[in-house]
Write a protein that holds these residues in place. Structure first.
Motif, short mmCIF file in Angstrom:
data_model
loop_
_atom_site.label_atom_id
_atom_site.label_comp_id
_atom_site.label_asym_id
_atom_site.label_seq_id
_atom_site.Cartn_x
_atom_site.Cartn_y
_atom_site.Cartn_z
N PRO A 259 -11.82 -93.98 -24.88
CA PRO A 259 -11.89 -92.74 -24.54
C PRO A 259 -13.32 -92.08 -24.00
O PRO A 259 -13.55 -91.06 -23.22
CB PRO A 259 -11.30 -91.56 -25.61
N TYR A 260 -14.25 -92.90 -24.42
CA TYR A 260 -15.71 -92.34 -23.92
C TYR A 260 -16.16 -92.78 -22.60
O TYR A 260 -17.22 -92.41 -22.22
CB TYR A 260 -16.81 -93.06 -24.90
N ALA A 261 -15.39 -93.45 -21.80
CA ALA A 261 -15.79 -94.18 -20.59
C ALA A 261 -16.04 -92.65 -19.73
O ALA A 261 -15.30 -91.89 -19.50
CB ALA A 261 -14.63 -94.78 -20.16
N GLY A 262 -17.21 -93.18 -19.21
CA GLY A 262 -17.73 -91.95 -18.01
C GLY A 262 -17.99 -90.40 -18.64
O GLY A 262 -18.50 -89.75 -17.77
N THR A 263 -18.24 -90.58 -19.86
CA THR A 263 -18.85 -89.18 -20.68
C THR A 263 -20.28 -89.27 -20.86
O THR A 263 -20.39 -88.14 -21.40
CB THR A 263 -17.86 -88.92 -21.71
N TRP A 264 -20.96 -90.09 -20.83
CA TRP A 264 -22.38 -90.21 -21.25
C TRP A 264 -23.26 -89.63 -20.19
O TRP A 264 -24.67 -89.56 -20.65
CB TRP A 264 -22.80 -91.52 -21.78
N GLY A 265 -23.07 -89.19 -19.09
CA GLY A 265 -23.89 -88.57 -18.13
C GLY A 265 -24.70 -89.72 -17.53
O GLY A 265 -24.26 -90.92 -17.35
N ARG A 266 -26.06 -89.30 -17.18
CA ARG A 266 -27.09 -90.25 -16.78
C ARG A 266 -27.78 -91.05 -17.80
O ARG A 266 -28.40 -90.47 -18.99
CB ARG A 266 -28.29 -89.53 -16.25
N VAL A 267 -27.66 -92.45 -17.88
CA VAL A 267 -27.93 -93.29 -18.61
C VAL A 267 -29.10 -94.51 -18.25
O VAL A 267 -28.78 -94.70 -17.25
CB VAL A 267 -26.74 -94.02 -19.31
N ALA A 268 -30.16 -94.43 -18.87
CA ALA A 268 -30.80 -95.66 -18.38
C ALA A 268 -31.08 -96.65 -19.64
O ALA A 268 -30.80 -96.25 -20.97
CB ALA A 268 -32.16 -95.06 -18.27
N ALA A 269 -31.12 -97.81 -19.29
CA ALA A 269 -31.25 -99.11 -20.41
C ALA A 269 -32.33 -99.91 -20.22
O ALA A 269 -32.68 -100.39 -19.04
CB ALA A 269 -29.83 -99.58 -20.43
N VAL A 270 -32.94 -100.24 -21.22
CA VAL A 270 -34.07 -100.99 -21.34
C VAL A 270 -33.52 -102.46 -21.90
O VAL A 270 -33.12 -102.19 -23.34
CB VAL A 270 -35.24 -100.63 -21.89
N LEU A 271 -33.44 -103.37 -21.25
CA LEU A 271 -32.68 -104.63 -21.99
C LEU A 271 -33.63 -105.93 -22.01
O LEU A 271 -34.23 -106.28 -20.98
CB LEU A 271 -31.31 -105.12 -21.05
N ASP A 272 -33.66 -106.32 -23.22
CA ASP A 272 -34.78 -107.73 -23.50
C ASP A 272 -34.22 -108.94 -23.34
O ASP A 272 -32.96 -109.35 -23.66
CB ASP A 272 -35.03 -107.37 -24.93
N ASP A 273 -34.66 -109.41 -22.13
CA ASP A 273 -34.37 -110.81 -21.76
C ASP A 273 -35.60 -111.63 -21.91
O ASP A 273 -35.50 -112.82 -21.07
CB ASP A 273 -33.43 -111.02 -20.55
N SER A 274 -36.38 -111.34 -22.69
CA SER A 274 -37.81 -112.27 -22.97
C SER A 274 -37.34 -113.75 -23.74
O SER A 274 -35.94 -113.71 -24.17
CB SER A 274 -38.63 -111.53 -23.80
N TYR A 275 -38.21 -114.33 -23.96
CA TYR A 275 -37.82 -115.72 -24.47
C TYR A 275 -37.32 -115.77 -25.88
O TYR A 275 -36.68 -116.45 -26.21
CB TYR A 275 -39.30 -116.74 -24.48
N SER A 276 -37.84 -114.53 -26.59
CA SER A 276 -37.12 -114.57 -28.02
C SER A 276 -35.77 -113.97 -27.98
O SER A 276 -35.02 -114.28 -29.05
CB SER A 276 -37.98 -113.61 -28.82
N SER A 277 -35.13 -113.79 -26.92
CA SER A 277 -33.83 -113.46 -26.98
C SER A 277 -32.86 -114.66 -26.96
O SER A 277 -31.68 -114.57 -27.16
CB SER A 277 -33.40 -112.66 -25.60
#
Length: 471
Positions: free
Chosen positions: A286-304
């Motif tokens: 039910p939360y789909a589309g309800t969070w407004g403007r979202v930015a994400a920083v996603l870690d795909d560095s070597y340690s991931s």
């Protein structure tokens, strides 16, 4: 409340949140920067500390989204140290343990029973929990065949009478009968000398008989395919195209995608992307589309990459969070920023340093309502920049908290007894499965210091009531 009580409540709240973070992420296995022994030692200390000092909330953690490894540890500790609890606490703990056992994979429960037996925990409550759990199995014959040693040990420990029905004879007197009326029990008997019978058994049991009969692996897998579960098919043939992905959980699906080569990911782009987005929509609910403007920083560095036993797990969590945040954000209002600078989520790989600070600056420049950072917290290009950026942002540029910032960390730090944090003013929550993200963001509010221990206890009480069906 006087100052002493306020300090005590603050320490208690920090202890509980620290334990929840650990119980969500840690599995006692090797991580990128710590060995399995360090993980287990750190986790054992944390369980004992919280059980002794905050037993009520320790038990309540069974109602939260902690992982199966820690749920089994909590159940074991509560049963091993029952003398520390009051009668009312014992009654509530018994209901919580029973409800959590019902949700655990059977093999995990049988390992818990074995640990209790080894610790000589044989009180009346423990025996009752074992009896009730065994009696609630929908297919006792299937369990007797697939988990034979575990069923026998649990039945003996719970003082269950062996009985003289087929199941009792199969477990305790296997040579008493020349045949069984139950087809599964009889298939197990015949599989000792008849190859055709092994294809009527569960896959893991049939594997042993196939090896004994010298059945070629490829022929065995081909004939067993109709009886194999989806996960068994993925485990034995991870590169098989056309696998049914429609009902897979988000993080498990992300792990499957990352196990494929780049060429296959590109060739199956539409299928894999549709499956990931479908899983994300189910997780968003039910939360789909309800969070407004979202930015994400996603870690795909070597340690991931994680470790040999948790291969690509942190990266899979980040990939799952990417698609889930896309579903939670308003349409067209989601900005993903991978630390590598990549723009194709389907082709991410563990590579390079971790320039979290630069990516956080880029994310804040988009003026989001929510900023989510999914990373192990090792900001090293340059070291500490992300924490300084977030400190200045929170204290000088956005003291009114117009932008909500939450750090989700998929890696337990054994040395710190917690997940690694980026900045004191930014709440950090441990995460193991991307689909738990909405609930973890909710509990992260308690780490900001704006709510007290009373509110945290009330939140835990609500989760317990929901978990037990009392609400």
């Amino acid at each position: 409340m006087d100052g002493h009580e306020t300090l005590a409540d603050l320490v208690a709240a920090e202890d509980v949140l620290l334990f929840v973070n650990a119980a969500v992420t840690a599995t006692g296995q090797r991580e990128f920067r710590s060995a399995a022994g360090e993980q287990r030692l750190s986790l054992a200390f944390l369980h004992e500390y919280v059980r002794v000092n905050h037993r009520r909330v320790y038990a309540a953690s069974l109602a939260l989204d902690i992982n199966d490894h820690n749920a089994a540890l909590v159940a074991e500790q509560l049963l091993r140290h029952a003398h520390e609890a009051t009668p009312d606490e014992k009654r509530l703990e018994g209901r919580l343990v029973a409800a959590r056992l019902a949700a655990l994979p059977p093999q995990r429960v049988y390992r818990l029973f074995a640990a209790l037996r080894a610790a000589r925990v044989n009180n009346r409550r423990t025996r009752a929990l074992m009896r009730d759990w065994l009696a609630s199995r929908p297919d006792p014959a299937y369990h007797a065949v697939k988990y034979r040693a575990g069923v026998k040990a649990a039945a003996r420990h719970a003082h269950l009478p062996p009985g003289h029905d087929e199941l009792g004879d199969f477990l305790f007197a296997p040579h008493r009968r020349t045949r069984y009326a139950d087809p599964l029990l009889d298939a197990h008997r015949r599989a000792r000398y008849e190859q055709a019978a092994l294809y009527e058994l569960p896959f893991t049991v049939a594997e042993g008989f196939a090896a004994r009969h010298g059945v070629p692996r490829e022929r065995f897998l081909e004939r067993m395919a109709p009886r194999m579960t989806r996960l068994e098919r993925l485990r034995t043939r991870p590169d098989a195209a056309g696998t049914d992905l429609g009902t897979m959980p988000l993080t498990r699906l992300a792990l499957y995608v990352l196990s494929l080569g780049f060429a296959e990911r590109v060739a199956r782009r539409a299928e894999l992307t549709d499956a990931l987005r479908s899983a994300a929509r189910r997780a968003a609910g039910p939360y789909a589309g309800t969070w407004g403007r979202v930015a994400a920083v996603l870690d795909d560095s070597y340690s991931s990459y994680g470790s040999g036993v948790k291969r690509r797990r942190p990266l899979a969590v980040a990939l799952g969070c990417h698609f889930l945040l896309e579903a939670l954000a308003a349409p067209g209002a989601y900005v993903p920023l991978w630390t590598s600078g990549g723009t194709d989520p389907l082709c991410v790989r563990p590579w390079g340093a971790t320039p979290l600070g630069t990516r956080v600056l880029d994310a804040l420049a988009t003026d989001p309502e929510r900023l989510l950072i999914v990373s192990d917290g090792w900001d090293n290009a340059p070291p500490g920049l992300a924490g300084e950026v977030l400190r200045v942002w929170r204290t000088r540029l956005d003291p009114g908290r117009r932008t909500s910032v939450v750090h989700l960390n998929p890696v337990y730090d054994a040395d710190g007894f917690d997940v690694r944090r980026l900045a004191p003013g930014v709440p950090t929550a441990g995460v193991r499965d991307a689909e738990d993200l909405p609930a973890l963001v909710e509990i992260a509010q308690f780490a900001e210091g704006r709510t007290g221990f009373a509110e945290l206890r009330a939140y835990l009480d609500r989760r317990v009531a929901l978990f037990l069906g009392d609400a």
